[in-house]
Design a protein around this motif. Sequence first.
Motif: not given
Length: 202
Positions: A1-17
């Motif tokens: 399964m692909p895994t996204l490493y994410h930090a809240p309220q950062s550039r990666s929020t757009s990938i969560l969206v």
Amino acid sequence: MPTLYHAPQSRSTSILVLIEEMGIAEHIDVIDVSVARQDGSGGPDPRNPHPEGKVPYLTDGKDHVRERGAIVAYLTDKFPEAGLGRPIEHPQRGAFLSWLFYYQGVMEPVLVLDWAKIDHPALRATFRDLETVFARLAEALDGQPYLLGEEYSAVDLLLSSPFQWLSDAMPEQPAIRAWIRRCADRPAFHAAMEREQAALRE
């Protein structure tokens, strides 16, 4: 399964969206990690495999993807049925990729330079300036609600994302402001924001 490493309220929020928009949350494992923040808080997280400790970072088996534009292209190609990308042979494939690379290579550097109040003829010649970026957006949105036409796509998500955080950079053009509002007023955007708030409370 692909895994996204994410930090809240950062550039990666757009990938969560993006994951919410595509309806693929059950196919992506999201791991929240800490990152170094501009205010001096946070720091490297040993759980994050990104070589520079940045986010977003996507791993898929032995493969990995960094940079938001590349992650957007990877996920929309991997899950074409979601309809947020433009697969190979699609008549808008070139336009789709062009906007993704324009964001990474032109728009974000210009926004950061403007925010930092850094100006130089060499920078303008290489990356353009904010007025030029806004002109390109306005031209694309002339007579249509989204950058590629009548339908919302992942390029709208990515290119509108900085204005959700940098309200001072909001352009004056009514068409661009209306487009930014349309992109933010979507169920997936609100769902991702709720997740962010919950993660920050924990």
